[in-house]
Scaffold this motif. Structure first.
Motif, PDB file in Angstrom:
ATOM      1  N   ASN A  65       0.831  -1.201   0.000  1.00 22.63           N
ATOM      2  CA  ASN A  65       0.000   0.000   0.000  1.00 22.63           C
ATOM      3  C   ASN A  65       0.872   1.260   0.000  1.00 22.63           C
ATOM      4  O   ASN A  65       2.031   1.226   0.353  1.00 22.63           O
ATOM      5  CB  ASN A  65      -0.933  -0.012   1.205  1.00 22.63           C
ATOM      6  N   LYS A  66       0.273   2.371  -0.391  1.00 18.38           N
ATOM      7  CA  LYS A  66       1.002   3.646  -0.481  1.00 18.38           C
ATOM      8  C   LYS A  66       0.811   4.519   0.753  1.00 18.38           C
ATOM      9  O   LYS A  66       1.415   5.576   0.853  1.00 18.38           O
ATOM     10  CB  LYS A  66       0.533   4.405  -1.716  1.00 18.38           C
ATOM     11  N   SER A  67      -0.015   4.083   1.676  1.00 17.41           N
ATOM     12  CA  SER A  67      -0.295   4.914   2.851  1.00 17.41           C
ATOM     13  C   SER A  67       0.755   4.700   3.935  1.00 17.41           C
ATOM     14  O   SER A  67       1.347   3.638   4.047  1.00 17.41           O
ATOM     15  CB  SER A  67      -1.691   4.594   3.395  1.00 17.41           C
ATOM     16  N   ASN A  68       0.958   5.741   4.734  1.00 14.71           N
ATOM     17  CA  ASN A  68       1.831   5.609   5.894  1.00 14.71           C
ATOM     18  C   ASN A  68       1.054   5.779   7.205  1.00 14.71           C
ATOM     19  O   ASN A  68       1.587   5.513   8.273  1.00 14.71           O
ATOM     20  CB  ASN A  68       3.028   6.557   5.826  1.00 14.71           C
ATOM     21  N   PHE A  86      -1.532   9.317   3.171  1.00 18.45           N
ATOM     22  CA  PHE A  86      -0.095   9.536   3.091  1.00 18.45           C
ATOM     23  C   PHE A  86       0.122  10.935   3.647  1.00 18.45           C
ATOM     24  O   PHE A  86      -0.408  11.908   3.115  1.00 18.45           O
ATOM     25  CB  PHE A  86       0.442   9.430   1.662  1.00 18.45           C
ATOM     26  N   LEU A  95      -6.171   8.721   0.308  1.00 19.38           N
ATOM     27  CA  LEU A  95      -5.951   7.741  -0.758  1.00 19.38           C
ATOM     28  C   LEU A  95      -7.208   6.959  -1.128  1.00 19.38           C
ATOM     29  O   LEU A  95      -7.433   6.660  -2.294  1.00 19.38           O
ATOM     30  CB  LEU A  95      -4.836   6.778  -0.360  1.00 19.38           C
TER      31      LEU A  95
END
Length: 135
Positions: A65-68, A86, A95
């Motif tokens: 995934n691109k989320s933090n 993010f 997102l």
């Protein structure tokens, strides 16, 4: 690491893939009592900025995934949702939108995080989710 109230208010909201976000919010408008997407996004941003309404936890998932971070909160309609984010020094990037009850891996992970962090702020705890609904 939690995101402070000050950090939540000084960062601007951004959508790197607005068509995807709008589509996900439209598909899940029942979570917001069938509001229009614009009103859903306003409610989401308002909740994310409010530390007494929303908890933001580091995204520990390891599935590419691109989320933090993940924002977890109850909508005005009473539904628990998760918003993968993010977050960088200047922006909070939304997102997508997750319906916690439909998470096939572990909906209780979101509830446990919400209760754990929210409890330190006086946010009312939620019961764990079972296949038959909230207990």
């Amino acid at each position: 690491m939690c995101i402070s109230a000050e950090d939540r208010t000084r960062r601007e909201f951004k959508y790197t893939n607005p068509n995807h976000v709008i589509q996900r919010f439209h598909e899940r408008k029942g979570l917001f009592g069938n509001k229009c997407v614009d009103d859903m996004l306003i409610e989401t941003q308002t909740c994310i900025r409010d530390i007494n309404r929303c908890v933001i936890v580091p995204d520990e998932r390891r599935d590419g995934n691109k989320s933090n971070y993940i924002a977890i909160f109850l909508t005005d309609f009473g539904e628990l949702i998760a918003i993968p984010l993010f977050i960088n020094e200047t922006h909070i990037i939304i997102l997508t939108l997750k319906d916690v009850k439909k998470d096939e891996k572990n909906p209780n992970w979101y509830i446990n995080k919400y209760n754990e962090i929210g409890g330190t702020r006086g946010i009312q705890s939620l019961p764990l989710y079972y296949k038959t609904g909230f207990a």
